[in-house]
Design a protein around this motif. Structure first.
Motif, PDB file in Angstrom:
ATOM      1  N   SER A  62     -49.129 -17.501 -12.840  1.00 13.53           N
ATOM      2  CA  SER A  62     -49.723 -16.610 -13.832  1.00 13.53           C
ATOM      3  C   SER A  62     -51.102 -17.124 -14.210  1.00 13.53           C
ATOM      4  N   LYS A  63     -51.939 -16.184 -14.645  1.00 14.17           N
ATOM      5  CA  LYS A  63     -53.305 -16.557 -14.993  1.00 14.17           C
ATOM      6  C   LYS A  63     -53.892 -15.511 -15.920  1.00 14.17           C
ATOM      7  N   GLU A  64     -54.633 -15.964 -16.928  1.00 17.38           N
ATOM      8  CA  GLU A  64     -55.369 -15.006 -17.755  1.00 17.38           C
ATOM      9  C   GLU A  64     -56.629 -14.593 -17.002  1.00 17.38           C
ATOM     10  N   CYS A  65     -56.854 -13.297 -16.933  1.00 16.78           N
ATOM     11  CA  CYS A  65     -57.984 -12.769 -16.164  1.00 16.78           C
ATOM     12  C   CYS A  65     -58.778 -11.785 -17.016  1.00 16.78           C
ATOM     13  N   VAL A  66     -60.059 -11.708 -16.730  1.00 13.34           N
ATOM     14  CA  VAL A  66     -60.924 -10.688 -17.310  1.00 13.34           C
ATOM     15  C   VAL A  66     -61.390  -9.789 -16.175  1.00 13.34           C
ATOM     16  N   LEU A  67     -61.014  -8.535 -16.232  1.00 14.33           N
ATOM     17  CA  LEU A  67     -61.397  -7.591 -15.194  1.00 14.33           C
ATOM     18  C   LEU A  67     -62.793  -7.066 -15.465  1.00 14.33           C
ATOM     19  N   ASP A  68     -63.612  -7.054 -14.447  1.00 10.95           N
ATOM     20  CA  ASP A  68     -64.992  -6.579 -14.545  1.00 10.95           C
ATOM     21  C   ASP A  68     -65.013  -5.071 -14.329  1.00 10.95           C
ATOM     22  N   ASP A  69     -65.787  -4.356 -15.153  1.00 11.26           N
ATOM     23  CA  ASP A  69     -65.881  -2.910 -14.963  1.00 11.26           C
ATOM     24  C   ASP A  69     -67.067  -2.527 -14.089  1.00 11.26           C
ATOM     25  N   GLU A  70     -67.842  -3.509 -13.644  1.00 11.62           N
ATOM     26  CA  GLU A  70     -68.998  -3.209 -12.809  1.00 11.62           C
ATOM     27  C   GLU A  70     -68.774  -3.534 -11.339  1.00 11.62           C
ATOM     28  N   LYS A  71     -67.859  -4.444 -11.050  1.00 12.21           N
ATOM     29  CA  LYS A  71     -67.632  -4.811  -9.653  1.00 12.21           C
ATOM     30  C   LYS A  71     -66.216  -5.332  -9.480  1.00 12.21           C
ATOM     31  N   SER A  72     -65.772  -5.309  -8.233  1.00 15.80           N
ATOM     32  CA  SER A  72     -64.478  -5.875  -7.893  1.00 15.80           C
ATOM     33  C   SER A  72     -64.644  -7.371  -7.693  1.00 15.80           C
ATOM     34  N   THR A  73     -63.738  -8.160  -8.285  1.00 20.26           N
ATOM     35  CA  THR A  73     -63.850  -9.612  -8.208  1.00 20.26           C
ATOM     36  C   THR A  73     -62.536 -10.237  -7.747  1.00 20.26           C
ATOM     37  N   ALA A  74     -62.654 -11.427  -7.166  1.00 16.81           N
ATOM     38  CA  ALA A  74     -61.468 -12.193  -6.767  1.00 16.81           C
ATOM     39  C   ALA A  74     -60.855 -12.825  -8.008  1.00 16.81           C
ATOM     40  N   LEU A  75     -59.585 -12.562  -8.239  1.00  8.49           N
ATOM     41  CA  LEU A  75     -58.903 -13.054  -9.431  1.00  8.49           C
ATOM     42  C   LEU A  75     -58.083 -14.305  -9.165  1.00  8.49           C
ATOM     43  N   MET A  76     -57.473 -14.388  -7.968  1.00  9.07           N
ATOM     44  CA  MET A  76     -56.590 -15.518  -7.683  1.00  9.07           C
ATOM     45  C   MET A  76     -56.481 -15.707  -6.168  1.00  9.07           C
ATOM     46  N   PRO A  77     -57.116 -16.755  -5.635  1.00  6.61           N
ATOM     47  CA  PRO A  77     -56.912 -17.090  -4.224  1.00  6.61           C
ATOM     48  C   PRO A  77     -55.605 -17.858  -4.049  1.00  6.61           C
ATOM     49  N   ILE A  78     -54.834 -17.541  -3.009  1.00  5.24           N
ATOM     50  CA  ILE A  78     -53.543 -18.201  -2.782  1.00  5.24           C
ATOM     51  C   ILE A  78     -53.475 -18.615  -1.313  1.00  5.24           C
ATOM     52  N   PRO A  79     -53.824 -19.847  -0.999  1.00  8.77           N
ATOM     53  CA  PRO A  79     -53.654 -20.329   0.379  1.00  8.77           C
ATOM     54  C   PRO A  79     -52.164 -20.364   0.747  1.00  8.77           C
ATOM     55  N   PHE A  80     -51.846 -20.091   1.993  1.00 11.32           N
ATOM     56  CA  PHE A  80     -50.444 -20.133   2.418  1.00 11.32           C
ATOM     57  C   PHE A  80     -49.856 -21.540   2.241  1.00 11.32           C
ATOM     58  N   THR A  81     -50.735 -22.540   2.276  1.00 11.81           N
ATOM     59  CA  THR A  81     -50.241 -23.919   2.136  1.00 11.81           C
ATOM     60  C   THR A  81     -49.691 -24.212   0.745  1.00 11.81           C
ATOM     61  N   THR A  82     -50.050 -23.398  -0.242  1.00 12.76           N
ATOM     62  CA  THR A  82     -49.526 -23.600  -1.603  1.00 12.76           C
ATOM     63  C   THR A  82     -48.197 -22.891  -1.813  1.00 12.76           C
ATOM     64  N   LEU A  83     -47.780 -22.103  -0.854  1.00 13.56           N
ATOM     65  CA  LEU A  83     -46.536 -21.338  -0.991  1.00 13.56           C
ATOM     66  C   LEU A  83     -45.405 -22.040  -0.257  1.00 13.56           C
ATOM     67  N   PRO A  84     -44.174 -21.878  -0.720  1.00 15.58           N
ATOM     68  CA  PRO A  84     -43.041 -22.402   0.043  1.00 15.58           C
ATOM     69  C   PRO A  84     -42.882 -21.634   1.352  1.00 15.58           C
ATOM     70  N   GLU A  85     -42.156 -22.195   2.278  1.00 12.76           N
ATOM     71  CA  GLU A  85     -41.915 -21.461   3.526  1.00 12.76           C
ATOM     72  C   GLU A  85     -41.147 -20.176   3.222  1.00 12.76           C
ATOM     73  N   PHE A  86     -41.557 -19.107   3.886  1.00  8.65           N
ATOM     74  CA  PHE A  86     -40.863 -17.833   3.684  1.00  8.65           C
ATOM     75  C   PHE A  86     -40.997 -16.983   4.939  1.00  8.65           C
ATOM     76  N   GLU A  87     -40.085 -16.058   5.094  1.00  7.77           N
ATOM     77  CA  GLU A  87     -40.125 -15.139   6.235  1.00  7.77           C
ATOM     78  C   GLU A  87     -40.936 -13.907   5.832  1.00  7.77           C
ATOM     79  N   LYS A  88     -42.061 -13.703   6.508  1.00  2.00           N
ATOM     80  CA  LYS A  88     -42.941 -12.604   6.148  1.00  2.00           C
ATOM     81  C   LYS A  88     -42.264 -11.246   6.291  1.00  2.00           C
TER      82      LYS A  88
END
Length: 821
Positions: free
Chosen positions: A695-721
Motif C-alpha cells: 500500500s502507498k499514499e499517492c497523489v494523482l496528477d490531473d495534468e499528466k499520467s504518472t508512475a505510482l508504484m514500480p514493482i520488480p518481479f524480484t520483489t514478488l514471491p514466486e507465482f504462476e502467471k
C-alpha cells in the motif's frame, strides 16, 4: 379539427399582428408511385420505405436478408399529397410561408397546381411565400425524384468519375447508399416537420448570442436579434424582462442588446463540474401587442482548440474555462436508417449512455445526418461536448457553383440552428476525404490525368478550405469559430499522423495488427479507432426473424457488411481467446474481444497524457441490427465494450504496464477534486489466496499520467502467471476505484469451473460471489438491466452490482464456459 389546429386558429383571429405557425404534419397524407394510381396512407415526417412497410407493400428491410427485396424503391419517383384549409382570417395575413425543415432530397413542390420550388439538399430548410397561391381549400403535392437517377445524370456532366461513387452529387445522407456497417436503403420523403407561418409587419428570423467577456464577477453577453420588417416602425424588446425600445427600418436588421450576468456559474463538461445553463428570453412587442417570443438555454464558458508547436510536433487539445481537458468519447452515427422514426427519447438516450460511461465528447460523424435538436439539447444538459462534422465522408465532391452555393446555404442553416449550444466544440469539414485522396490510391484506381487530378483537388480546396470556413467566419464570432478542415488531418500510414493534428488509427482491424500495437500508435488526439463485435443475442434473434441462429445462417451473414468481417474477428479471436463453434458463445467472446481491444487502446491514450489529449472510439451506436464496431447495439443493448469503456474512461485512471523485469502502476485523474488517496495492490491466486500486498499514499496528477508504484518481479514471491491476478484499489474521499491485471492472454489462463452465486442485498443491489476466479461474468435476465456486466469476481471479494429492480434469477456465463472441456 385537432386541438393543435384550434390553438393556432384562436391566436390567428385574436392577434392578427402575431407571428403564428400551423403544423401540417398531422394532416391526412398519401403517397403513390409516379405513374401508378394506388394512393397509400403516409406519415409525415417519414420516408417512402417506412410508408411502404406500414402499408404492407414491402417486408421489414431490417430482418433476414429483406434489404435485397427493397432495392427497386430507389429507382422510382414518389408523390406525397395532402389538403389543408385556411380560414378567412388566416388568408388576411400579409405573409403566408410554407416551411419544410427537411426534404429528402430531389423534390418538386406544388400548391394548387402552381410550382413553388425545386429542392435538392436534404440538409437545408426550405421556405416559400404562398400568399399569391393560397386559398380556403388547398392541395399540396411534393414529387420526389429518384436520387439514384438524378445523381447518375449529374455525374454525366463532368468528364471523369469522382470517388467514392455518384452519391457525391447529392446533398443527401451518405450512409443511405450503404457502408461497412449499414444497409443500402436510399430513401426519400418529408423527413422533418412541415408547417405554415403567418406574419404581417415584422418577425424574428433568428436569435443568437455572443459571449463578450467572462470574469468571476460577471459575464457580458451580446444578444443578437435578426429581424425582418415590411414597415418602418418602433418595437419593444424584452430581453430577460429588460425593456429596449428600438426604431427599425423596412428590410432585414440585426439588433444587438447587452446583457450582464453577475457571478456567473460556468458550463462544464461531464466529469469536471455542472453543465449550468441560463435561460435567455426575447419577447417582441409592437404598440403593446405581443408579436413573437424566443427562448434559449445558454451556457457561460470559454472554449479553445489549442495547437502549439512543441518538441514532439504540434499539440491538439481543447481547453475549457482555462483548463486543458482530456477528451473521452465516441463517434455517433444516425440511430436508424430511417431517421424520422427516431424519437426524441432515443436521441437523448444516446447522450445519456455516453454520460453514464464517463464520456465528455461525441463526434457527429460526417457520413450521416446532422442530429436532431433533442440530441444537442441533451448534450448541453448533460455536459457532453460535440465535435460536429459537416455531412461529407470518404469521397471527393463536385466544385460547380450551384453545388457550392447549396453547401453554403446548408452550412448557414445548420450553424444558425446549432450555434447557441454551449456543447458545440468544433466544426469539421469532412470525414477522411483528405486522407482518401492522399492515401487510398484513388488517382490510380480512377486513372486520372494530371489535369483531372488537379481539378478535383482544386474543387476540394474550394469547398473545404474556402467556402465552408468563409461561411463560418461570416456567421460566427471569432471566439466560437473553431474549424478543422478534415478528420483525420494526416492518414494513419504516415508517421506525422501521430505527432500533430487528429488521427484515425486503423492498423488494428484494417491492417490486422495486434491489439498491442495500440500501445505504440498513439497520436495527439485519437479521433477514430475500433474493433467489431456481434450484437446481443436479443438483437440477433430480432434480425433473424425466426430463422434458427447459427454462424452460417443467411440472416447472420447478411447483417455483417464488412467484406472480411467475420474472418477478421476469427483471426483476432484465435490470438487471444478460444474460438467457439456455438453461435451464442461466439457472440459472447466476440464482445469480450472487442472490449479487450478498447481497454488496451484507451489505456494507451490515457497513459500518454498530456502528449495525447483525446480518445474518440469508433463507434457508439448502430443504425440497424448488425455486427459492427458499435459499443451499443441497435436495440440499445450495451455490449461488453461499453461496460469496458465505462471503466476505462472513469475519472480516476489506473493502469498496469508490464515488461520482462516487472510491472508498474500508473494513474491520473480528470477531476478537479482532491486527488490524494491510498493505493493498495494485492497479488491473488485464482482460489482467492493473497500472495503479496503493498500500500502507498499517492497523489494523482490531473495534468499528466504518472508512475505510482514500480514493482520488480524480484520483489514478488514466486507465482504462476496463468493462475494469478493483480488486484488494485485506489481509495480517496470514500470513493473506490478498482482495476485488475492479468499476466497472460485470456486463452492462456488456467481457469477452473466457478460456482457463481447471486443474491439480493438491497432494493437495487445484487451481490455476486464465487469459489474460484470467475472471469468476464455476464448476467442475463429478461427485462432487467445491470449497472455493470462482463466483470471479474475474485473469491472473497464479491462484486456489488446495481440493477433496475431486484432479481436473483439470472442466466450466467463466464469465460470458463468457452474453454475446451
Amino acid at each position: 379539427m385537432c386541438k393543435k389546429w384550434l390553438f393556432f386558429l384562436f391566436w390567428s383571429i385574436g392577434l392578427t399582428a402575431q407571428v403564428v405557425e400551423k403544423d401540417l404534419r398531422n394532416l391526412s397524407w398519401t403517397v403513390h408511385q409516379l405513374g401508378k394510381n394506388e394512393k397509400l396512407k403516409a406519415t409525415v415526417p417519414g420516408t417512402i420505405h417506412t410508408d411502404l412497410f406500414a402499408n404492407q407493400r414491402i417486408p421489414d428491410p431490417f430482418l433476414q436478408s429483406n434489404e435485397n427485396e427493397v432495392q427497386w424503391i430507389e429507382h422510382e419517383d414518389w408523390v406525397y399529397e395532402t389538403e389543408f384549409e385556411l380560414t378567412k382570417s388566416e388568408l388576411q395575413n400579409a405573409h403566408i410561408e410554407l416551411v419544410f425543415e427537411g426534404l429528402d432530397t430531389f423534390a418538386s413542390v406544388f400548391l394548387n397546381g402552381q410550382s413553388l420550388l425545386d429542392a435538392d439538399n436534404m440538409f437545408r430548410t426550405w421556405r416559400v411565400e404562398i400568399k399569391p397561391f393560397a386559398k380556403a381549400q388547398n392541395h399540396l403535392k411534393i414529387q420526389f425524384k429518384s436520387a439514384v437517377q438524378q445523381t447518375n445524370a449529374l455525374a454525366q456532366k463532368i468528364p471523369y468519375q469522382l470517388p467514392d461513387d455518384n452519391r457525391v452529387f447529392a446533398r443527401k445522407a451518405p450512409y443511405q447508399f450503404g457502408w461497412d456497417w449499414g444497409p443500402r436503403l436510399v430513401t426519400c420523403g418529408i423527413w422533418k416537420p412541415v408547417k405554415l407561418q403567418f406574419w404581417n409587419d415584422v418577425r424574428i428570423q433568428q436569435v443568437f448570442h455572443e459571449q463578450v467577456a467572462v470574469t468571476p464577477e460577471k459575464a457580458e453577453i451580446k444578444v443578437k436579434v435578426a429581424l425582418e420588417s415590411t414597415v418602418s416602425t418602433t418595437l419593444d424588446f424584452l430581453i430577460n424582462n429588460q425593456k429596449h425600445r428600438v426604431a427599425v427600418e423596412k428590410g432585414t436588421t440585426q439588433l444587438d442588446f447587452p446583457l450582464t450576468i453577475t457571478k456567473p456559474k460556468l458550463w462544464w463538461c461531464n466529469g469536471l463540474g455542472a453543465p449550468h445553463l441560463y435561460t435567455l428570453s426575447v419577447i417582441l412587442q409592437q404598440q403593446g401587442k405581443h408579436i413573437e417570443q424566443r427562448e434559449l438555454k445558454i451556457g457561460i464558458r470559454t472554449l479553445e482548440l489549442v495547437q502549439e508547436t512543441d518538441a514532439q510536433g504540434k499539440s491538439f487539445y481543447f481547453k475549457l474555462n482555462g483548463k486543458p481537458v482530456f477528451i473521452k468519447g465516441s463517434n455517433v452515427i444516425p440511430p436508424d436508417s430511417f431517421v424520422p422514426r427516431v424519437t426524441e427519447a432515443q436521441w437523448v438516450a444516446l447522450v445519456e449512455n455516453a454520460r453514464l460511461s464517463h464520456q465528455n465528447m461525441l463526434r457527429v460523424w460526417g457520413g450521416g445526418v446532422y442530429a436532431d435538436d433533442a440530441f444537442y439539447t441533451a448534450c448541453d444538459e448533460k455536459g457532453i461536448l460535440v465535435w460536429q462534422d459537416f455531412m461529407f465522408a470518404c469521397a471527393m465532391y463536385p466544385g460547380d457553383e450551384a453545388f457550392l452555393k447549396s453547401v453554403e446555404q446548408e452550412v448557414e442553416d445548420q450553424v444558425k440552428r446549432l450555434q447557441n449550444h454551449p456543447s458545440l466544440a468544433l466544426w469539421c469539414g469532412n470525414n477522411e476525404s483528405d486522407e482518401g485522396w492522399h492515401n487510398w490510391g484513388w488517382q490510380k484506381k480512377y486513372n486520372y490525368t494530371t489535369q483531372d487530378a488537379a481539378q478535383i483537388w482544386n474543387d476540394y480546396e474550394q469547398l473545404f478550405h474556402q467556402r465552408i470556413p468563409n461561411t463560418l467566419k461570416r456567421l460566427l464570432p471569432s471566439n466560437e469559430n473553431r474549424y478543422w478542415p478534415s478528420s483525420p488531418s494526416i492518414g494513419w500510414g504516415r508517421k506525422e499522423s501521430l505527432s500533430q493534428g487528429d488521427s484515425h488509427y486503423w492498423g488494428v482491424w484494417w491492417g490486422k495488427e495486434p491489439f498491442e500495437k495500440y500501445k505504440e500508435k498513439v497520436g495527439r488526439f485519437m479521433s477514430e479507432y475500433g474493433f467489431q463485435a456481434m450484437p446481443s443475442l436479443q438483437t440477433l434473434r430480432y434480425l433473424s426473424d425466426g430463422e434458427p441462429l447459427s454462424l452460417t445462417s443467411k440472416a447472420v451473414r447478411h447483417h455483417q457488411k464488412h467484406p472480411t468481417g467475420y474472418a477478421t474477428i476469427d483471426e483476432y479471436m484465435q490470438r487471444d481467446f478460444w474460438l467457439p463453434a456455438d453461435v451464442e458463445k461466439y457472440q459472447y467472446v466476440s464482445q469480450l474481444l472487442q472490449a479487450r481491444g478498447m481497454k488496451i487502446a484507451i489505456e494507451a491514450h490515457r497513459l500518454a497524457k498530456p502528449y495525447c489529449m483525446g480518445s474518440l472510439y469508433w463507434q457508439l451506436n448502430d443504425c440497424w441490427p448488425v455486427t459492427s464496431w458499435s459499443s451499443i447495439d441497435y436495440l440499445g443493448q450495451w455490449k461488453a465494450s461499453h461496460y469496458q469503456v465505462k471503466e476505462s474512461f472513469a475519472p480516476v485512471f489506473l493502469a498496469v504496464t508490464q515488461n520482462e523485469t516487472g510491472i508498474s502502476i500508473h494513474g491520473h485523474t480528470d477531476t478537479l477534486e482532491e486527488n490524494t488517496g491510498i493505493l493498495t495492490v494485492r497479488l491473488i491466486d485464482f482460489s482467492g489466496i493473497e500472495l503479496w500486498r503493498a500500500s502507498k499514499e499517492c497523489v494523482l496528477d490531473d495534468e499528466k499520467s504518472t508512475a505510482l508504484m514500480p514493482i520488480p518481479f524480484t520483489t514478488l514471491p514466486e507465482f504462476e502467471k496463468e493462475k494469478t491476478v493483480l488486484y488494485l484499489e485506489f481509495t480517496s474521499n470514500h470513493k473506490k476505484t478498482v482495476a485488475y491485471h492479468y499476466f497472460v492472454k485470456p486463452k492462456e489462463l488456467r481457469l477452473e469451473k466457478p460456482t457463481i452465486n447471486v443474491k439480493i442485498v438491497g432494493e437495487t443491489l445484487l451481490e455476486v460471489s464465487t469459489n474460484t476466479l470467475a472471469k468476464n461474468v455476464f448476467l442475463q435476465a429478461t427485462d432487467h438491466s445491470f449497472g455493470d456486466n462482463f466483470f471479474d469476481v475474485i473469491p472473497g471479494i464479491p462484486r456489488i452490482i446495481k440493477t433496475d429492480r431486484p432479481t436473483d434469477t439470472v442466466k450466467i456465463i463466464s469465460l470458463f464456459d468457452t474453454f475446451p472441456q
